[in-house]
Design a protein around this motif. Structure first.
Motif, PDB file in Angstrom:
ATOM      1  N   ASP A  74      -0.590   4.222  -2.987  1.00 51.17           N
ATOM      2  CA  ASP A  74       0.449   3.197  -3.052  1.00 51.17           C
ATOM      3  C   ASP A  74       1.784   3.886  -3.315  1.00 51.17           C
ATOM      4  O   ASP A  74       1.922   4.628  -4.288  1.00 51.17           O
ATOM      5  CB  ASP A  74       0.138   2.198  -4.166  1.00 51.17           C
ATOM      6  CG  ASP A  74       1.036   0.977  -4.131  1.00 51.17           C
ATOM      7  OD1 ASP A  74       2.245   1.126  -3.834  1.00 51.17           O
ATOM      8  OD2 ASP A  74       0.530  -0.122  -4.399  1.00 51.17           O
ATOM      9  N   PRO A  75       2.793   3.671  -2.464  1.00 50.09           N
ATOM     10  CA  PRO A  75       4.072   4.357  -2.650  1.00 50.09           C
ATOM     11  C   PRO A  75       4.774   4.005  -3.954  1.00 50.09           C
ATOM     12  O   PRO A  75       5.634   4.746  -4.418  1.00 50.09           O
ATOM     13  CB  PRO A  75       4.918   3.916  -1.449  1.00 50.09           C
ATOM     14  CG  PRO A  75       4.160   2.872  -0.749  1.00 50.09           C
ATOM     15  CD  PRO A  75       2.771   2.839  -1.274  1.00 50.09           C
ATOM     16  N   ARG A  76       4.381   2.893  -4.579  1.00 48.12           N
ATOM     17  CA  ARG A  76       4.994   2.516  -5.861  1.00 48.12           C
ATOM     18  C   ARG A  76       4.390   3.279  -7.029  1.00 48.12           C
ATOM     19  O   ARG A  76       4.904   3.201  -8.145  1.00 48.12           O
ATOM     20  CB  ARG A  76       4.848   1.013  -6.076  1.00 48.12           C
ATOM     21  CG  ARG A  76       5.662   0.215  -5.060  1.00 48.12           C
ATOM     22  CD  ARG A  76       5.419  -1.251  -5.204  1.00 48.12           C
ATOM     23  NE  ARG A  76       4.036  -1.506  -4.760  1.00 48.12           N
ATOM     24  CZ  ARG A  76       3.449  -2.674  -4.773  1.00 48.12           C
ATOM     25  NH1 ARG A  76       4.089  -3.735  -5.227  1.00 48.12           N
ATOM     26  NH2 ARG A  76       2.215  -2.819  -4.351  1.00 48.12           N
ATOM     27  N   ALA A  81       1.272  -2.904  -9.503  1.00 48.24           N
ATOM     28  CA  ALA A  81       0.290  -3.783 -10.138  1.00 48.24           C
ATOM     29  C   ALA A  81      -0.890  -4.045  -9.210  1.00 48.24           C
ATOM     30  O   ALA A  81      -1.914  -4.568  -9.634  1.00 48.24           O
ATOM     31  CB  ALA A  81       0.946  -5.102 -10.520  1.00 48.24           C
ATOM     32  N   THR A  82      -0.754  -3.669  -7.948  1.00 44.75           N
ATOM     33  CA  THR A  82      -1.829  -3.865  -6.982  1.00 44.75           C
ATOM     34  C   THR A  82      -2.952  -2.878  -7.267  1.00 44.75           C
ATOM     35  O   THR A  82      -2.716  -1.669  -7.294  1.00 44.75           O
ATOM     36  CB  THR A  82      -1.320  -3.647  -5.547  1.00 44.75           C
ATOM     37  OG1 THR A  82      -0.192  -4.479  -5.330  1.00 44.75           O
ATOM     38  CG2 THR A  82      -2.404  -3.937  -4.531  1.00 44.75           C
ATOM     39  N   PHE A 103      -1.269   0.194 -12.210  1.00 44.40           N
ATOM     40  CA  PHE A 103      -0.177   0.871 -12.896  1.00 44.40           C
ATOM     41  C   PHE A 103      -0.577   2.336 -13.044  1.00 44.40           C
ATOM     42  O   PHE A 103      -1.032   2.940 -12.088  1.00 44.40           O
ATOM     43  CB  PHE A 103       0.165   0.193 -14.222  1.00 44.40           C
ATOM     44  CG  PHE A 103       0.688  -1.202 -14.043  1.00 44.40           C
ATOM     45  CD1 PHE A 103       1.934  -1.418 -13.476  1.00 44.40           C
ATOM     46  CD2 PHE A 103      -0.077  -2.297 -14.400  1.00 44.40           C
ATOM     47  CE1 PHE A 103       2.415  -2.707 -13.282  1.00 44.40           C
ATOM     48  CE2 PHE A 103       0.400  -3.590 -14.216  1.00 44.40           C
ATOM     49  CZ  PHE A 103       1.644  -3.793 -13.657  1.00 44.40           C
ATOM     50  N   GLY A 104      -0.452   2.943 -14.185  1.00 44.56           N
ATOM     51  CA  GLY A 104      -0.786   4.359 -14.346  1.00 44.56           C
ATOM     52  C   GLY A 104      -2.159   4.590 -14.944  1.00 44.56           C
ATOM     53  O   GLY A 104      -2.456   5.688 -15.392  1.00 44.56           O
ATOM     54  N   TRP A 105      -2.995   3.559 -14.961  1.00 43.25           N
ATOM     55  CA  TRP A 105      -4.299   3.654 -15.623  1.00 43.25           C
ATOM     56  C   TRP A 105      -5.440   3.520 -14.636  1.00 43.25           C
ATOM     57  O   TRP A 105      -5.367   2.751 -13.694  1.00 43.25           O
ATOM     58  CB  TRP A 105      -4.421   2.578 -16.699  1.00 43.25           C
ATOM     59  CG  TRP A 105      -3.363   2.757 -17.730  1.00 43.25           C
ATOM     60  CD1 TRP A 105      -2.177   2.082 -17.810  1.00 43.25           C
ATOM     61  CD2 TRP A 105      -3.350   3.703 -18.787  1.00 43.25           C
ATOM     62  NE1 TRP A 105      -1.439   2.551 -18.866  1.00 43.25           N
ATOM     63  CE2 TRP A 105      -2.142   3.555 -19.487  1.00 43.25           C
ATOM     64  CE3 TRP A 105      -4.250   4.682 -19.213  1.00 43.25           C
ATOM     65  CZ2 TRP A 105      -1.803   4.331 -20.586  1.00 43.25           C
ATOM     66  CZ3 TRP A 105      -3.920   5.452 -20.317  1.00 43.25           C
ATOM     67  CH2 TRP A 105      -2.708   5.274 -20.992  1.00 43.25           C
TER      68      TRP A 105
END
Length: 165
Positions: A74-76, A81-82, A103-105
């Protein structure tokens, strides 16, 4: 903190005639270096581990590095949140390790865990770093044990594809 580790099996030794210098990718990933692996969250004092003795440990390390990258498509990145999903399946059985990043998890679960057991929750960046370190450390250990493995082009390729961070 994340801890990754392995133990090699005495029940499933590598064939003595193996030429590690010329072993192909399939042999390296599926036929050699069988044992068990674990992934632990040392802060939560929880781990996910195998106890079968036949898991190809090099394949596990290689696949884990692939999965960590797949979870980062995911580029984000860590702002997303996806959920991003990936799974590591064991060729020799129907068991799987499931990964879900949001997120980062990254939440990590396994088919063989009890359904009511909470997933391991790991920081994605730390998992990337630890997975790559595990791969490099594992290859260094295996190279010390098996003459010629360090000269195998497939080993060079995987190490260059996943450098330490």
């Amino acid at each position: 903190m994340i801890d990754l580790g392995y133990s090699l099996s005495r029940r499933f030794p590598d064939p003595p005639q193996t030429d590690y210098r010329t072993a192909d990718v399939r042999a390296l990933r599926h036929d050699l270096f069988c044992g068990d692996v674990y992934l632990a969250d040392t802060e939560a004092d929880r781990e996910l581990s195998t106890a079968w003795g036949w898991v190809p440990v090099l394949d596990f390390a290689w696949a884990l590095c692939d999965i960590v990258e797949e979870l980062d498509r995911d580029p984000r990145g860590s702002r997303s949140a996806t959920p991003q999903y990936a799974e590591l399946d064991f060729t020799e059985s129907s068991d799987r390790v499931l990964f879900e990043r949001r997120f980062g998890w990254v939440e990590v679960t396994a088919d063989w865990q009890p359904a009511d057991e909470a997933p391991l929750v790991l920081d994605h960046r730390a998992l990337r770093r630890e997975a790559r370190d595990f791969l490099h450390d594992l290859v260094a250990d295996l190279t010390d044990m098996h003459e010629g493995l360090g000269d195998n082009p497939a080993v060079w390729t995987v190490l260059s594809r996943f450098p330490r961070v």
